[in-house]
Design a protein around this motif. Sequence first.
Motif: not given
Length: 262
Positions: A17-32
């Motif tokens: 749950l946290i891997l995928l949820g935190g993952g989408v936050c990271a995906a949207v946050t990082f310019k790279r």
Amino acid sequence: MSSSDIFLSETIGTAVLILLGGGVCAAVTFKRSKAYAAGWVAIAFGWGFAVLTGAYIAVQSGAHLNPAVTLALAIKGGTEWSQVPVYFAGQLLGAMIGAVLVWLTYYGQFRAHLSDPEVLAAHNGQEGMVDKATAPKAGPVLGIFSTGPEIRNAVQNLVTEIIATIVLVLAILNLGLSDNGKGVGPIGSLLVALVVVGIGLSLGGPTGYAINPVRDLGPRIVHALLPLPNKGGSDWGYAWIPVVGPLIGGAIAGGIYQVAFA
């Protein structure tokens, strides 16, 4: 089901749950990242799918993945009170593991982001981008790990988390329990995931909708421990709200169910 089975199931399910949820936050946050700036809708659906996947994996234990849900089910009578600490422990450990996995998955993006001159200037209040006197104490990647309010008002923030959690938990309780009496089952998990998306879109704006104490606390602990340069503080002054609010909301939802629907 033994306590060890419950603990392992909840740990693995919450980690995903946290891997995928935190993952989408990271995906949207990082310019790279290929999903950079995808927006709030992507985050809401990402967390919904995260709940769905974690719930399917942890179906053996009822897929609580959330202490507020466990508390409400104990009040309802679907979970034995003696098992509540086991659920809590597995959920917190799983949340921490999931946060570490997000860091490993986006390791290169974390390094690039935290060494980006623009990010550092904004965080340090240089070049007129941010006033040091008014800059938030939270680091520039804390939002990948945990939640934070858009307007910092403890009463409003707490009430928002309570209301959003009541909606979530009442929906779960009224879906009906699976055959093992511990959770909502596979079809119910799909419906809960859609409820989470709806909560994110409608009620997530003020605080980021933790609606789950370990979803916020576990990753916040990991943020504090990880060797991330220039990460800033972990905003422990706010950390009690996404823990206490959902627990209150879960308890209230359990009480409402007993009075109105049982």
